[in-house]
Scaffold this motif. Structure first.
Motif, PDB file in Angstrom:
ATOM      1  N   ILE A  69      10.842  -9.273   4.580  1.00  0.00           N
ATOM      2  CA  ILE A  69      12.132  -9.159   3.901  1.00  0.00           C
ATOM      3  C   ILE A  69      12.856 -10.498   3.915  1.00  0.00           C
ATOM      4  CG2 ILE A  69      12.317  -6.745   4.566  1.00  0.00           C
ATOM      5  CD1 ILE A  69      14.525  -7.569   6.541  1.00  0.00           C
ATOM      6  N   LEU A  70      13.862 -10.612   3.073  1.00  0.00           N
ATOM      7  CA  LEU A  70      14.683 -11.808   3.015  1.00  0.00           C
ATOM      8  C   LEU A  70      15.400 -12.036   4.347  1.00  0.00           C
ATOM      9  CD1 LEU A  70      16.378 -11.184  -0.442  1.00  0.00           C
ATOM     10  CD2 LEU A  70      14.736 -12.997   0.044  1.00  0.00           C
ATOM     11  N   ALA A  71      15.595 -13.307   4.704  1.00  0.00           N
ATOM     12  CA  ALA A  71      16.320 -13.621   5.928  1.00  0.00           C
ATOM     13  C   ALA A  71      17.741 -13.078   5.883  1.00  0.00           C
ATOM     14  CB  ALA A  71      16.341 -15.132   6.145  1.00  0.00           C
ATOM     15  N   THR A  72      18.348 -13.073   4.704  1.00  0.00           N
ATOM     16  CA  THR A  72      19.726 -12.579   4.580  1.00  0.00           C
ATOM     17  C   THR A  72      19.821 -11.070   4.763  1.00  0.00           C
ATOM     18  OG1 THR A  72      19.401 -12.485   2.176  1.00  0.00           O
ATOM     19  CG2 THR A  72      20.483 -14.443   3.068  1.00  0.00           C
ATOM     20  N   ALA A  73      18.674 -10.387   4.735  1.00  0.00           N
ATOM     21  CA  ALA A  73      18.666  -8.932   4.906  1.00  0.00           C
ATOM     22  C   ALA A  73      18.500  -8.522   6.360  1.00  0.00           C
ATOM     23  CB  ALA A  73      17.553  -8.313   4.062  1.00  0.00           C
ATOM     24  N   ILE A  74      18.221  -9.490   7.245  1.00  0.00           N
ATOM     25  CA  ILE A  74      18.021  -9.143   8.657  1.00  0.00           C
ATOM     26  C   ILE A  74      19.279  -8.512   9.268  1.00  0.00           C
ATOM     27  CG2 ILE A  74      17.637 -10.105  10.953  1.00  0.00           C
ATOM     28  CD1 ILE A  74      15.088  -9.757   9.452  1.00  0.00           C
ATOM     29  N   PRO A  75      20.469  -9.115   9.083  1.00  0.00           N
ATOM     30  CA  PRO A  75      21.665  -8.404   9.555  1.00  0.00           C
ATOM     31  C   PRO A  75      21.833  -7.103   8.758  1.00  0.00           C
ATOM     32  CG  PRO A  75      22.148 -10.714   9.106  1.00  0.00           C
ATOM     33  CD  PRO A  75      20.796 -10.446   8.521  1.00  0.00           C
ATOM     34  N   GLY A  76      21.911  -6.000   9.437  1.00  0.00           N
ATOM     35  CA  GLY A  76      22.030  -4.715   8.757  1.00  0.00           C
ATOM     36  C   GLY A  76      20.707  -4.040   8.476  1.00  0.00           C
TER      37      GLY A  76
END
Length: 352
Positions: free
Chosen positions: A219-226
């Motif tokens: 997944i995208l790094a920006t999707a890790i939070p949450g």
């Protein structure tokens, strides 16, 4: 899996009073004069829904307490709803802008021309779909206390809605059976976020830690939070619990309402009975999902639009009562990446 018997529809301050009001509302719709008087005396409106046909006792908008209790249960037991973004809609069709590209920063010399870049948007279109549940109960059910009746009916309808939302969000194939909705298992096929397990890993007992971490890296790094895990009970037991027995990483506790709060490798675990729940081979099929559903998916729904109808006529010969619940909503998995770009949600696919 979640313990259904412990999930309460009405919770918090005034829960018993709210349950009693909803119970009398249901009884009034079934023709109980005393309950009808109860509703009138307390200003509980029996408001007929626009464009919703019904029998002499049905086709009414549900009161706010009933709608709120249904939504609360769906958010407790529906894995897809727990993670996805939810949006209200005031019309049957809605177009929402979606950012697909942004501005670019460039180094320039003093007095040089700054390259121009543009924000890029496309549109996510949603169309409200009619989602309905029909159940029957004995006439004796409507002789129970108002609070018990409200708890039972609310829970049954909410579970029906939650199960269908999970099925659509994860498994829908775009056919008429799913009202044209395409689930993540369909939309991710052939894309970069469809992560293949190691050769021969197509059951939950063959998944290893490398498969799990490769999925997380999908997944995208920006999707890790949450981000969160989306799994079945079998996947949780045979995969996560098995791996944790050797290397740790799993934390689980039982909440006061009987549901399970689980966390694996620092990310919440959400359970769905609509995800693969078998010990047999799943070659070529989704096994686990991981990521941030709020970034990939949206549930667009009409607010306060649960329509309830009750009929004593159709099932008269069996001394039963039919209860129908109707909502309007749409589910769109709008951002799943492409063949070269990871998306905010990934699935682990079994291999031969």
């Amino acid at each position: 899996m979640l313990n259904r018997s412990h999930v309460k529809a009405f919770t918090g301050p005034g829960a018993d009073e709210r349950a009693e009001k909803v119970g009398h509302y249901l009884k009034a719709m079934a023709g109980n004069d005393a309950s009808r008087k109860f509703c009138v005396d307390r200003g509980i409106g029996l408001i007929r829904a626009t464009n919703e046909s019904g029998n002499t006792a049905g086709g009414f908008l549900a009161p706010q307490d009933f709608d709120a209790a249904i939504i609360a249960i769906r958010e407790t037991v529906g894995a897809f709803r727990q993670g996805a973004e939810t949006r209200p809609s005031g019309s049957d069709n809605q177009v929402r802008p979606r950012r697909v590209g942004g501005v670019t920063a460039n180094f320039v010399r003093e007095g040089g021309t700054i390259p121009e870049s543009q924000l890029q948007f496309d549109a996510v279109e949603t169309t409200q779909k009619k989602l309905a549940v029909l159940c029957r109960g004995s006439s004796e059910l409507f002789e129970d206390s108002a609070a018990d009746l409200a708890e039972f009916i609310t829970t049954e309808i909410a579970y029906g809605f939650a199960a269908t939302e999970d099925d659509c969000g994860f498994n829908a194939d775009g056919s008429s059976a799913f009202s044209g909705i395409s689930g993540l298992g369909t939309k991710l096929v052939g894309l970069k976020s469809a992560v293949a397990a190691a050769s021969g890993h197509n059951t939950f007992v063959t998944i290893d830690i490398n498969d799990v971490t490769n999925l997380m890296a999908g997944i995208l790094a920006t999707a890790i939070p949450g981000a969160a895990w989306y799994v079945s009970a079998s996947a949780y037991a045979l995969c996560f619990c098995r791996l944790a027995a050797n290397s740790g990483g799993l934390v689980a506790r039982q909440r006061a309402d009987g549901t399970i709060s689980a966390n694996y490798l620092g990310f919440p675990v959400n359970f769905s009975g609509k995800l693969p729940d078998v010990p047999s081979g799943l070659a070529g099929k989704p096994m686990l999902f991981f990521g941030n559903l709020a970034m990939s998916s949206v549930i667009v729904e009409r607010q306060q639009q649960t329509v309830i109808a009750i009929s004593r006529d159709r099932a008269l010969d069996a001394d039963q009562v039919l209860i129908r619940g109707v909502r309007r909503e749409d589910i769109v998995n709008h951002d799943v990446g492409d063949a070269n770009t990871r998306g905010p949600i990934a699935m682990l696919v079994g291999t031969t």
